[in-house]
Write a protein that holds these residues in place. Structure first.
Motif, PDB file in Angstrom:
ATOM      1  N   GLU B  22      48.014  40.365   5.819  1.00  8.90           N
ATOM      2  CA  GLU B  22      47.982  39.318   7.259  1.00  8.90           C
ATOM      3  C   GLU B  22      47.690  38.260   7.039  1.00  8.90           C
ATOM      4  OE1 GLU B  22      46.082  40.729  10.902  1.00  8.90           O
ATOM      5  OE2 GLU B  22      47.470  40.162  12.043  1.00  8.90           O
ATOM      6  N   LEU B  55      56.668  43.660   6.207  1.00  9.63           N
ATOM      7  CA  LEU B  55      57.133  44.328   7.827  1.00  9.63           C
ATOM      8  C   LEU B  55      58.114  44.034   8.350  1.00  9.63           C
ATOM      9  CD1 LEU B  55      55.732  47.170   8.913  1.00  9.63           C
ATOM     10  CD2 LEU B  55      54.591  45.213   9.801  1.00  9.63           C
ATOM     11  N   VAL B  56      59.153  44.594   8.834  1.00  9.12           N
ATOM     12  CA  VAL B  56      60.208  43.951  10.307  1.00  9.12           C
ATOM     13  C   VAL B  56      59.906  44.776  11.342  1.00  9.12           C
ATOM     14  CG1 VAL B  56      62.639  43.796  10.762  1.00  9.12           C
ATOM     15  CG2 VAL B  56      61.138  43.646   7.965  1.00  9.12           C
ATOM     16  N   THR B  57      59.254  44.231  12.251  1.00 12.18           N
ATOM     17  CA  THR B  57      59.584  45.008  13.684  1.00 12.18           C
ATOM     18  C   THR B  57      60.342  44.793  14.767  1.00 12.18           C
ATOM     19  OG1 THR B  57      57.278  43.382  14.539  1.00 12.18           O
ATOM     20  CG2 THR B  57      56.898  44.807  13.646  1.00 12.18           C
ATOM     21  N   GLU B  62      57.142  39.574  11.264  1.00  9.55           N
ATOM     22  CA  GLU B  62      55.405  39.032  11.490  1.00  9.55           C
ATOM     23  C   GLU B  62      54.837  38.313  11.393  1.00  9.55           C
ATOM     24  OE1 GLU B  62      53.191  40.795  15.523  1.00  9.55           O
ATOM     25  OE2 GLU B  62      54.806  42.072  14.454  1.00  9.55           O
ATOM     26  N   ASP B 470      61.887  54.081  10.869  1.00  6.34           N
ATOM     27  CA  ASP B 470      60.799  52.075  10.311  1.00  6.34           C
ATOM     28  C   ASP B 470      60.310  52.140  11.486  1.00  6.34           C
ATOM     29  OD1 ASP B 470      61.026  51.643   7.663  1.00  6.34           O
ATOM     30  OD2 ASP B 470      62.090  49.657   8.992  1.00  6.34           O
ATOM     31  N   LEU B 471      60.387  52.278  12.556  1.00  7.08           N
ATOM     32  CA  LEU B 471      59.301  51.584  12.877  1.00  7.08           C
ATOM     33  C   LEU B 471      58.191  52.160  13.722  1.00  7.08           C
ATOM     34  CD1 LEU B 471      59.812  49.045  15.226  1.00  7.08           C
ATOM     35  CD2 LEU B 471      59.981  50.983  17.134  1.00  7.08           C
ATOM     36  N   ALA B 474      55.363  50.551  11.093  1.00  9.83           N
ATOM     37  CA  ALA B 474      55.694  49.243  11.732  1.00  9.83           C
ATOM     38  C   ALA B 474      54.441  49.416  13.042  1.00  9.83           C
ATOM     39  CB  ALA B 474      56.603  48.602  12.695  1.00  9.83           C
ATOM     40  N   GLU B 475      54.788  50.417  13.763  1.00 12.00           N
ATOM     41  CA  GLU B 475      53.776  51.096  14.672  1.00 12.00           C
ATOM     42  C   GLU B 475      51.547  51.416  14.339  1.00 12.00           C
ATOM     43  OE1 GLU B 475      55.378  54.343  17.353  1.00 12.00           O
ATOM     44  OE2 GLU B 475      53.741  54.814  17.122  1.00 12.00           O
ATOM     45  N   VAL B 477      50.946  50.672  11.237  1.00 13.53           N
ATOM     46  CA  VAL B 477      50.529  48.563  11.227  1.00 13.53           C
ATOM     47  C   VAL B 477      50.005  47.916  12.253  1.00 13.53           C
ATOM     48  CG1 VAL B 477      50.927  47.144   9.743  1.00 13.53           C
ATOM     49  CG2 VAL B 477      51.769  48.749   8.957  1.00 13.53           C
ATOM     50  N   ASN B 478      50.452  47.542  13.066  1.00 12.31           N
ATOM     51  CA  ASN B 478      50.310  47.109  13.980  1.00 12.31           C
ATOM     52  C   ASN B 478      48.878  48.170  14.739  1.00 12.31           C
ATOM     53  OD1 ASN B 478      51.614  44.357  14.364  1.00 12.31           O
ATOM     54  ND2 ASN B 478      53.409  45.940  14.824  1.00 12.31           N
TER      55      ASN B 478
END
Lengths: 641, 641
Positions: B22, B55-57, B62, B470-471, B474-475, B477-478
């Motif tokens: 990050e 990472l694509v959200t 981001e 794919d989300l 991202a979910e 990771v976030n």
């Protein structure tokens, strides 16, 4: 007989005899031929690739062989045993033949790159690693069984065919060394590096320790003299003296570790990798598979050994301890008798008689120690330990426990049961001085005198028939093979250990102990040096990085001495007078002080680093380099992909 | 942005995200480009040769990057970090790529040969060893200076550009692990091998120790219950109980070393070579030459550090200790006040009030410990230690000394100054139980509850917009990037250490302590497991071969407890009654017993081997093999000549 020189050797005149092999008289011709062939044979054929030459005297061939090696062979051997030498950039590195050019003083024609002691160590290592291939027995001796991988030399030794292997003295070097070592009366350090070059690291380290220990005792001796002179019965000041002694003994033991690291770093042994330990020569058992090496070799059940240790050795040691205590009680009877006699007929004679029981007891202690030593060796050998290190540990433990009790039990009894400080002081002084005199006599002067007489006889006998230069070598070999064998530093360290006990255990009662110890050690250095140079055969060099288990033994002694000294101080009338109301407070205070001192001791041992900072840095640098080299290898490999 | 995949990777679908990077919001484009290029660049160009993917959200990019690596790259990395894995013949060996076929479960298409934790450890190691070449600064940030050899990631971290690097959880694995670990109520062992596979050796070893320690306390707890139930005031029998406890605590600490060796041998870390230690991230100084590596790097004068330690840290610690003692005296005033109140108005309320001061004091102790912890961390960090290990040692020493005094000073005071055994028992019980409750709450339940509330909010927020698979990544990771960071096993060990103190120091006064410790540890296992799996980010695996300085800390505590228990027994009226005539004899006897117990302790520690016989054999076998291999090399070289 042995005419087929190894191909490594081109000129026979190069041959420099380094090691002597003496075979038993009447050894069969075929055995000799087979053995010498194995020694000179190529490595590829399982030989040692050394040079061997029979010693010819006027009596003809005498079953004595001289072993040497070509310069190249020795360099390769140095790599095999993992010698560490100094590089041109002053760092210490493991010697390898391929990197030989980077080492200090290396030149292809410099035959002094390896010291003679190192050459002899290499030859010993190569001879001991001469292993049986498919031979089932030693040719000519069907009872001397062999199996693949068994060391031939060890089997020859245990079956009595090989009488001894020993390295030759270098008359010239020895003369130089003995001159700078003890030849002139001087104040200064011993030539430790030269001693190491000639006798190897173990012996040099012993002399280093002896010297260090003597220097370290001097402050205690210097402070002790005024205490002795002006304050004979004044225990009060002894509190300070004892406290100083206790902390001092911790400091000197910790500082020794650092000095030891400096010495052994310089000698390369600090960095030397430990070799894999082979079974010791005396080890026997039925053939089995060694789980570690996967090789066929004798195995001996660990349970059987444990049984021998706990059912025979342990009871025997206990019996000896009991006997030693019994003798001690007889001594006290004698002491009482002498005191009664003195009280009845007071005279100079009777007051001298007071010392007689202590002297007799000291002599008896020395005799018992020596007899027990043989018994302990026999027992430990009978326990059949596989490794030399395990044998040594068991032997040292047995000997230390007995010697400690035998020497100090009477002093403990006098101090803490009889509470007789005067008798303690007298007894301590008599024991210490008598044992020092006896030791000096038994250890050096007696063998030296015997040796000298024998040498005179030999020289007379030989010189009458002297013909040429070559005989001089034969003369030397014949003389040296009759000399006693130095059995290692064990007894020397043991003597220092007991001396340390006399000095530290009851230091607050008899401050002069340190003075006597210093005086004894100064003569000890000279007599031990004399002993090494003149009395004994040259011993094989043994690389070592520290004084091993003795460090632990000395540290244990210094912990025990904290306890004894605290009790002695607590028992003194002056300290007693500080607590007029309550004995309980006195005991509690003493216990508190003792715990504090012990805590300080452990913290000090923990805080003082075992290696000086610059040695730590050098070691870190070496570690860093080897890790970097490994990384480079991996990286190079990865780049190829 | 990052489209140039490393040539090692052929199919993009292979990409498995392992580690998350990050970066700070608003990091300059050129910095990101440079950094990611360095990560994917070839080894030959000084890169890490890893795979990286933004990472694509739904909010776009981001500044979060996922790092992975090809299977081959990971295998080569395993060789670089020196992983030890099990071979087909069940022996443990250092993994090398060239010998990969000899390892158990190895197949070119088996991507599970390395555990996920191992892969993440390798990636972390490679990222941290990404070093500046000729860059003078981080592109875009002129104030973030670089010099050749400086770790780029560490500079990015210290200059705030890099927010964090953390390994990703594996939802499926975690589910399996947490089910077998704490998911069902069961009697049995923890799945230590699975924990090690998921969290690495340091954490697995902590849980192993916690479990072992709990089992080891059970005998003390079982014996303690009848003592508590039937013999509340009967100190006489406590002598046996205390003696058992003292010997038992020695035995369990020695046996732990053996169990630790078994575990770490199986995990390969016992054999793993120590890596060369780099300066810790926070270390700063002026550029100079490191004498060990010869590289240019910051150096900081050792004298300055010593001055900081002795002139600032030491006085500060002493001040804190004084403050802690001052608080203790206030507690005693409160205690006195409560007692007076109880005596004046005797009621149920007033007898409950008796416990209030202890409870308040326990809470204050916990708060002080935590505040001091931060101060100690700040100070030790300010001392500017070059190595992480030296930092840790100074931190642990500071924290241990304060915690020991803070927790136990009042108990020592009650026991050995006030001689109030009833108050000691009550105070010990209150302190122990209160601190356990507080710890359980502060350590696990509170963060867990906070995390749960946050997760619910997050999930609701995200799932409302959920679109595809794919989300989900991202979910994840976030969610994980917001989780707390596990700061290592320090606090967990410290808690156990203090608990061991409560149990052993005064065991003969309050035998129920062991019972409470066992109960606490059983819930502790569950709450710690929960904490690891649910509350914190996944930590990077750290290979380790033992519990390090904690072994020493526990052993020191057990030595101190010998002393305290001996004194407590000596103070008991029953033992007192055995010596009606002389208090001195009593004190002497107690001192003698104490010394005997300590001697037995040290002999036991010496006699019990640190490694079980079969591990010793396996290690000897490996050593033998490597020496043989070396010999073969030398021999092969000699034969060429």
């Amino acid at each position: 007989m042995v005419e087929s020189w190894s191909f490594l050797d081109t000129v026979e005149s190069n041959f420099r005899p380094l090691v002597v092999i003496e075979l038993a008289k009447g050894t069969k011709e075929e055995t000799i031929e087979w053995f010498t062939k194995r020694i000179v044979d190529k490595k590829a054929n399982g030989g040692a690739q050394l040079l061997v030459k029979p010693l010819v005297t006027e009596n003809g061939v005498e079953n004595i062989y001289l072993v040497g090696a070509s310069h190249l062979r020795l360099l390769l051997g140095a790599e095999t045993v993992g010698l560490v030498k100094e590089c041109s950039d002053n760092s210490m590195r493991t010697f390898t033949y391929s990197s030989r050019k980077t080492f200090k003083h290396f030149a292809d024609d410099n035959h002094n790159f390896l010291t003679m002691a190192e050459c002899q160590y290499i030859i010993k290592h190569e001879l001991e690693n001469l292993r049986a291939k498919n031979e089932k027995m030693i040719p000519g001796y069907p009872q001397a069984k062999l199996y693949p991988g068994k060391s031939i030399v060890r089997r020859l030794l245990t079956s009595g065919i090989l009488v001894q292997i020993f390295p030759l003295h270098d008359r010239e070097e020895l003369k130089k060394l003995s001159h700078s070592w003890y030849g002139r009366v001087k104040v200064g350090y011993q030539p430790l590096d030269d001693i190491r070059g000639y006798f190897g690291e173990t012996i040099a380290l012993y002399f280093g320790f002896l010297e260090y220990f003597t220097f370290a005792l001097i402050p205690m001796a210097v402070i002790g003299i005024p205490y002795y002179m002006f304050a004979w019965e004044d225990y009060d000041k002894y509190v300070m003296f004892a406290t100083f002694n206790l902390l001092w003994s911790t400091v000197i033991l910790e500082v020794w570790k650092r000095i030891c690291a400096i010495l052994t770093y310089r000698w390369g042994t600090l960095l030397m990798k430990r070799q894999f330990e082979e079974p010791r020569p005396g080890f026997h058992g039925v053939l089995g598979i060694n789980p570690v090496t996967g090789r066929e070799e004798p195995v001996y059940s660990s349970i059987k050994r444990q049984l021998r240790i706990y059912l025979v050795s342990l009871p025997f040691v206990c019996l000896c301890l009991y006997f030693s205590l019994y003798v001690m009680m007889i001594y006290f009877d004698l002491e009482q008798w002498a005191l009664d006699y003195h009280n009845e007929n007071e005279s100079t004679f009777s007051s001298l008689m007071l010392y007689v029981p202590s002297i007799i007891y000291a002599v008896v202690i020395e005799i018992m120690n020596r007899i027990y030593r043989y018994a302990a060796e026999f027992l430990t050998s009978w326990e059949n330990h596989r490794l030399e290190s395990s044998y040594q540990n068991h032997l040292i433990l047995k000997v230390l426990v007995f010697n400690f009790l035998n020497c100090f039990a009477s002093l403990f009894y006098i101090a803490f049961v009889l509470f007789d400080m005067k008798l303690l002081r007298q007894s301590l002084a008599t024991l210490l001085i008598t044992s020092q005199i006896l030791n000096q006599f038994a250890e050096s002067l007696l063998p030296y005198w015997l040796q000298k007489r024998y040498n005179r006889k030999m020289k007379k006998c030989i010189s009458s028939k002297k013909t040429g230069m070559d005989l001089s070598l034969a003369e030397q070999v014949n003389m040296e093979k009759e000399m006693g064998t130095y059995l290692g530093t064990f007894d020397d360290y043991l003597e220092l250990f007991l001396q340390f006990g006399y000095v530290s255990l009851f230091s607050c009662v008899y401050p002069l102990a340190a003075v006597f110890a210093v005086l004894n050690n100064i003569t000890e250095i000279y007599s031990d040096a004399l002993k090494m140079c003149r009395v004994y055969k040259r011993p094989f060099a043994e690389p070592t990085a520290n004084i091993g288990v003795w460090q632990l033994a000395f540290e244990t002694m210094s912990v025990i001495s904290v306890v004894t000294n605290c009790i002695l101080i607590g028992m003194s009338p002056e300290v007693d007078a500080l607590f007029p109301d309550s004995k309980v407070d006195l005991v509690l205070t003493v216990a508190l002080v003792e715990h504090l001192l012990l805590a300080i001791k452990f913290i000090m041992a923990f805080v003082i680093p075992d290696k000086p900072r610059d040695i730590q840095m050098k070691l870190a640098k070496l570690e860093f380099e080897s890790l970097e080299a490994l990384k480079q290898q991996v990286r190079a490999f990865q780049m190829q992909l």
